[in-house]
Write a protein that holds these residues in place. Structure first.
Motif, short mmCIF file in Angstrom:
data_model
loop_
_atom_site.label_atom_id
_atom_site.label_comp_id
_atom_site.label_asym_id
_atom_site.label_seq_id
_atom_site.Cartn_x
_atom_site.Cartn_y
_atom_site.Cartn_z
N VAL B 78 0.85 -1.20 0.00
CA VAL B 78 0.00 0.00 0.00
C VAL B 78 0.89 1.25 0.00
CG1 VAL B 78 -1.78 1.26 1.28
CG2 VAL B 78 -1.84 -1.24 1.22
N ALA B 79 1.95 1.22 0.79
CA ALA B 79 2.89 2.35 0.82
C ALA B 79 3.69 2.41 -0.48
CB ALA B 79 3.82 2.23 2.02
N ASN B 80 4.03 1.23 -1.02
CA ASN B 80 4.75 1.20 -2.30
C ASN B 80 3.93 1.91 -3.37
OD1 ASN B 80 5.81 -2.28 -1.83
ND2 ASN B 80 6.68 -0.41 -1.00
N ALA B 81 2.64 1.67 -3.34
CA ALA B 81 1.76 2.22 -4.38
C ALA B 81 1.68 3.74 -4.35
CB ALA B 81 0.35 1.62 -4.24
N ILE B 82 1.97 4.35 -3.19
CA ILE B 82 1.96 5.82 -3.18
C ILE B 82 3.38 6.40 -3.32
CG2 ILE B 82 -0.21 6.01 -1.88
CD1 ILE B 82 1.73 7.00 0.51
N GLY B 83 4.33 5.53 -3.67
CA GLY B 83 5.65 6.04 -4.01
C GLY B 83 6.75 5.76 -3.01
N TYR B 84 6.47 5.01 -1.96
CA TYR B 84 7.53 4.63 -1.02
C TYR B 84 8.08 3.27 -1.46
CZ TYR B 84 6.52 8.63 1.88
OH TYR B 84 6.38 9.92 2.32
N SER B 85 9.34 3.26 -1.83
CA SER B 85 9.97 2.09 -2.46
C SER B 85 9.97 0.84 -1.58
CB SER B 85 11.42 2.46 -2.80
OG SER B 85 12.17 1.31 -3.08
N PRO B 86 9.83 -0.33 -2.19
CA PRO B 86 9.96 -1.57 -1.40
C PRO B 86 11.39 -1.78 -0.88
CG PRO B 86 9.60 -2.05 -3.74
CD PRO B 86 9.44 -0.58 -3.59
N TYR B 91 9.67 -0.97 8.24
CA TYR B 91 8.89 -0.39 9.34
C TYR B 91 8.07 0.76 8.76
CZ TYR B 91 11.10 -2.16 13.71
OH TYR B 91 11.52 -2.90 14.78
N LEU B 92 8.79 1.62 8.04
CA LEU B 92 8.15 2.80 7.45
C LEU B 92 7.02 2.38 6.53
CD1 LEU B 92 10.10 5.72 5.67
CD2 LEU B 92 8.08 4.70 4.67
N THR B 93 7.31 1.47 5.59
CA THR B 93 6.29 1.13 4.59
C THR B 93 5.12 0.38 5.22
OG1 THR B 93 7.71 -0.72 3.95
CG2 THR B 93 7.74 1.21 2.53
N SER B 94 5.41 -0.51 6.19
CA SER B 94 4.27 -1.23 6.78
C SER B 94 3.43 -0.29 7.65
CB SER B 94 4.68 -2.49 7.54
OG SER B 94 5.78 -2.27 8.36
N ASP B 95 4.09 0.64 8.33
CA ASP B 95 3.36 1.57 9.20
C ASP B 95 2.51 2.54 8.38
OD1 ASP B 95 3.03 2.47 12.05
OD2 ASP B 95 3.72 4.36 11.17
N ASP B 130 15.70 7.19 7.33
CA ASP B 130 14.32 6.76 7.10
C ASP B 130 13.35 7.25 8.17
OD1 ASP B 130 16.19 5.07 5.64
OD2 ASP B 130 14.41 4.00 4.95
N VAL B 131 13.82 7.33 9.44
CA VAL B 131 12.89 7.76 10.49
C VAL B 131 12.41 9.20 10.23
CG1 VAL B 131 13.60 6.17 12.32
CG2 VAL B 131 14.80 8.35 12.09
N LYS B 132 13.31 10.01 9.69
CA LYS B 132 12.94 11.41 9.40
C LYS B 132 11.91 11.47 8.27
CE LYS B 132 15.09 15.87 8.39
NZ LYS B 132 16.37 16.55 8.19
N THR B 355 15.84 -4.37 4.02
CA THR B 355 15.39 -2.98 3.97
C THR B 355 15.98 -2.14 5.10
OG1 THR B 355 13.38 -3.19 5.30
CG2 THR B 355 13.20 -3.75 2.96
N CYS B 356 16.96 -2.67 5.81
CA CYS B 356 17.56 -1.91 6.91
C CYS B 356 19.08 -1.91 6.79
CB CYS B 356 17.12 -2.49 8.25
SG CYS B 356 17.62 -1.47 9.66
#
Lengths: 264, 410
Positions: B78-86, B91-95, B130-132, B355-356
Motif C-alpha cells: 500500500v505504501a509502495n503504491a503511493i511512491g515509497y519504495s519496497p 517499518y516505514l512502509t508497513s506503518d 528513514d525515520v525522518k 530494507t535496513c
C-alpha cells in the motif's frame, strides 16, 4: 553375523538420492529419482530402489540418516543432518585434505569449507534467488527451446564467449530473447549461461586451494568442470558420483553413529 | 525434559502485558483528557518530550507489532503504491500502509482501535534517514510540526565536537518545543526524566548481562519482548519498577540454575534487527538445537548509561550520539568483538536485513574480519525486519542447523 549396511537419503529440491554403503564404506547400492510433492513417499521409493540393487539382497540396514531440504520428511530415518555437513563429509572422503566444495543443486548453490581434518569450517548459501542454480538452467533451457540434457552438448559446440549480464533468472530469460533477436547462436548463448553459473558461485566466496565441484547440476552438466578449471586456472576436483555425495555423506554419518539411539 | 530443549516463559511477562496495555490506553485517552501527544523515534528525545508533559508514542514499536502480527506483507504494498519504495525501511512502509488502510495492531494486542493523533513529531537521525522521512509523511498528513536532531554519523571515537553539535541541536529542539507548547521547559522536570531513564537503562543493562552466566537465564528472543519499556517508557518511573521485577526473576533463575534453553550446548550472539514475524519459530528452532542466542546488539542498543541528571542536555547528546548504529565500522567491530567475549559466544549470526542497511553489519566484510581477528565464526542470514517476502524460511533453517553442526565438530 551378517554384514551391516548404512543408508543416506538426500531429499533435494529436484531429486531424491539414496546411497547404501557397507561397513568398509563401499557403495552397495544407490538410486536417484525426481522429487515430487510426496517427499516421504519419494524417500521410501528411492531407498527401496537402492536396497533392491544391493548384491545378495536381504541384508539389514543398520541405520539411516536423511539429509537435503526434505530431511525432516523421512519418517523412517534414524537421524538427520544438513546437506552442508553431509557434502563436507562425503567430499572429504574422496579428497582427504583441506577443500573448498562448490555444491550446485536444484534450488541452491553452496560453498563449503572443510579443513585438513575433515571438519566443517564454514559455509555460504546463495541468497533467496534461483540464479546460478539448477532451476535457473532449467528455465533458460526452455528459453533456448532445448531439453536440459541437450543444453550441455549445445554449449560444448560453442566457439565464442558471450557474457550474460543479468543477475536474475527472469531477467536472464528476457536477455536471452533479446540476444537471439541480435542473431547470437543458441550454442554461444548456452555457454554464456553456464559461465554465469560459474560466476555466481565465484562471487559467493574466494575459491582458494583445492576446489571440489559437486551436486546434481555438476553431475549432469559436465561443461562446468572445464569452465571452473579454466576460470580458476587449475583443475577442479570431481567426486566419482557428484549427484550422490550428499547421500554418501549421510551414509557415512549413519556408519559413524552406528549403535546410537534413534533421534526423534 | 532436558533432551529436547524447551522455551521457558518469563513470569514477569504478565506484568509487562498490563504495563503496555495501560500505556497504550493512556495514549488513546490523552486528547479527551486534555493532554498532548508527541511521536518520537525509538532512540529519539523521549526525556525532553516527557519533561514537557507530552504523552509519548513510538511508531517503531507500532511497526514492530505489525511485524509480529505478520501483517507487513499486507500493508507494505500500500505504501509502495503511493511512491515509497519496497527497498526502504519496511517499518516505514508497513506503518504508512497500515495508516492508509486505517488498521492498527494495537487493537488485537491491547484493544485500542486507533493510533493517537500527534501534536508534534520529534526524531533523531542517529539511527537512519528513514525515520525522518517517515515522520515527515505524518507531519504532512496531520499538519503538525516536525522537530528533530540530525545527528553526525559514522563516528569512530565520539569527540567533543560531535557532542557540542548535538547539544546545540537539543537546545534548539527545546526552544522549538517551548514555542509549540507555549511554556518554558521546567529544568527539574528534565532532570527527573533523565534520571529515570538512567535508572531504567542501568537495570536493563544488568538484566541483559545476566545472560553472561552459563547457562543463560534469558534469550535474545525474550529480550525483544521485554525491551518494550526501555523503548516506550524511558523517563517514566514504571520502566524502572518493571525492570526491578524482571531483574529479580533473572537473578532467581541463576540462583536456581534455571536455563532459558534447557541443556544449553552452544551460545550465539545475534547481530542486526530481529525478524519480527519469526521470533517464535526461530526461538523454537534454537531451543530444539539446545543453542541459546544469549545476547544481541539490538537489545543492548537501549543502554544509555552516559545520561546524567546533573547535566541532562549534554549527557543526552552524548548518550544518543554514542549509539552503536551511529558509529563507524571499526567502532562497531570492536563493540561486537567485546560483546562476543563478554557473553562467551561460540558464534555470531549476522542478520542482513534487506530494507535496513543501517542496522545490517555484514555488508562491509565484518563477519570475515571477526572470524580472522578473533576466531569467532559467523553466519549471515538474509531476511528482513518486517517484510517476510524477503525471507526464505527453509534456507534459513538449514543455515542455522548447519551452523550448529559446525560448532559440534569444532
Amino acid at each position: 553375523m551378517s554384514p551391516k549396511l548404512f543408508a543416506g537419503i538426500d531429499v533435494g529440491a529436484s531429486a531424491t538420492k539414496c546411497m547404501i554403503i557397507s561397513e568398509e564404506k563401499e557403495e552397495a547400492g544407490s538410486a536417484v529419482a525426481k522429487t515430487g510433492i510426496d517427499l516421504a513417499g519419494d524417500a521410501k521409493k528411492v531407498f527401496e530402489d537402492a536396497l533392491s540393487r544391493v548384491d545378495g539382497g536381504g541384508v539389514a540396514v543398520a541405520r539411516i540418516v536423511s539429509t537435503g531440504f526434505g530431511r525432516k520428511n523421512v519418517p523412517f530415518a534414524d537421524a538427520s543432518r544438513t546437506e552442508i555437513s553431509c557434502q563436507s563429509l562425503g567430499c572429504y572422503f574422496h579428497f582427504p585434505r583441506a577443500i573448498v566444495i562448490v555444491d550446485i543443486g536444484g534450488q541452491d548453490t553452496k560453498v563449503i569449507r572443510t579443513d585438513a581434518d575433515g571438519k566443517l569450517k564454514g559455509f555460504k548459501m546463495n541468497r533467496k534467488c534461483a540464479a546460478g542454480t539448477g532451476t535457473f538452467l532449467e528455465e533458460i533451457s526452455h528459453r533456448l527451446d532445448v531439453s536440459l540434457e541437450e543444453m550441455n552438448a549445445l554449449a560444448t559446440r560453442s566457439k565464442k564467449d558471450v557474457e550474460i549480464g543479468a543477475f536474475c533468472t527472469v531477467f536472464t530469460g528476457t536477455e536471452i530473447l533479446a540476444r537471439i533477436r541480435e542473431g547470437l547462436s543458441r550454442e554461444d548463448l548456452a555457454k554464456g549461461v553456464y559461465k554465469s553459473v560459474v560466476k555466481r558461485a565465484m562471487e559467493m566466496d574466494t575459491l582458494v586451494g583445492d576446489v571440489v565441484l559437486t551436486g546434481g547440476v555438476v553431475a549432469h552438466n559436465t561443461i562446468l568442470y572445464d569452465m571452473f578449471s579454466e576460470i580458476l586456472g587449475r583443475k577442479v576436483l570431481i567426486p566419482p558420483k557428484p549427484q550422490l555425495t550428499g547421500a554418501f555423506g549421510a551414509a557415512l554419518y549413519a556408519l559413524q553413529e552406528a549403535g546410537q539411539p534413534r533421534l526423534e | 525434559m532436558t533432551e529436547t530443549g524447551q522455551r521457558k516463559e518469563i513470569r514477569a511477562a504478565a506484568e509487562l502485558k498490563q504495563l503496555l496495555t495501560d500505556y497504550y490506553h493512556e495514549l488513546d485517552k490523552a486528547h479527551s483528557e486534555g493532554q498532548k501527544v508527541a511521536w518520537c523515534t525509538s532512540v529519539g528525545p523521549a526525556e525532553v518530550l516527557r519533561a514537557f508533559g507530552f504523552k509519548v508514542y513510538f511508531p517503531e514499536n507500532h511497526a514492530a507489532m505489525i511485524g509480529v502480527q505478520r501483517a507487513g506483507e499486507k500493508f507494505i504494498p500500500v505504501a509502495n503504491a503511493i511512491g515509497y519504495s519496497p527497498e526502504i525501511c519496511s517499518y516505514l512502509t508497513s506503518d504508512i500502509g497500515a495508516y492508509i488502510q486505517h488498521w492498527t495492531p494495537l487493537e488485537k494486542a491491547y484493544g485500542v482501535k486507533s493510533i493517537p493523533k500527534p501534536d508534534v513529531l520529534a526524531y533523531n537521525t542517529n539511527q537512519c534517514r528513514d525515520v525522518k522521512e517517515w515522520f515527515s509523511f505524518y507531519s504532512r498528513e496531520y499538519k503538525v510540526p516536525l522537530v528533530g536532531i540530525d545527528s553526525p554519523k559514522y563516528i569512530g571515537e565520539v569527540e567533543d565536537m560531535h557532542v557540542d553539535d548535538v547539544t546545540a541541536q537539543f537546545e534548539r529542539l527545546i526552544r522549538q518545543l517551548e514555542g509549540i507548547t507555549k511554556r518554558k521547559l521546567d529544568e527539574d522536570q528534565l532532570k527527573g526524566t533523565v534520571g529515570l531513564s538512567l535508572e531504567a537503562t542501568n537495570l536493563w543493562k544488568e538484566i541483559l548481562e545476566t545472560a553472561a552466566h552459563a547457562p543463560s537465564p534469558l534469550t535474545f528472543f525474550d529480550g525483544t519482548v521485554h525491551m518494550a519499556p526501555i523503548v516506550v517508557l524511558r523517563g517514566d518511573r514504571r520502566a524502572v519498577d518493571y525492570y526491578q521485577v524482571l531483574l529479580r526473576e533473572m537473578k532467581e533463575r541463576i540462583a536456581a540454575g534455571v536455563a532459558a534453553v534447557d541443556g544449553e550446548r552452544y551460545r550465539i550472539y545475534w547481530e542486526g534487527m530481529p525478524i519480527w514475524g519469526k521470533l517464535r519459530a526461530l526461538s523454537e528452532q534454537f531451543a530444539e538445537l539446545r543453542t541459546c542466542v544469549v545476547a544481541s546488539t539490538y537489545c543492548n542498543s537501549w543502554i544509555f548509561d552516559d545520561m546524567r541528571e546533573s547535566d541532562p542536555v549534554r549527557s543526552m547528546a552524548l548518550a544518543y550520539t554514542k549509539l552503536f548504529i551511529n558509529r563507524s565500522e571499526p567502532a562497531k567491530e570492536q563493540y561486537i568483538a567485546e560483546m562476543a567475549k563478554r557473553f562467551k559466544v561460540d558464534g555470531i549470526i549476522f542478520h542482513d536485513s534487506k530494507t535496513c542497511p543501517h542496522n545490517s553489519n555484514a555488508r562491509y566484510g565484518m563477519p570475515s574480519r571477526i572470524k580472522e581477528r578473533y576466531g569467532i565464526p559467523g553466519l549471515i542470514i538474509d531476511a528482513d525486519l518486517n517484510d517476510l517476502r524477503l525471507y526464505s524460511e527453509e534456507q534459513t533453517k538449514t543455515n542455522i542447523e548447519a551452523f550448529v553442526e559446525q560448532m559440534e565438530v569444532a
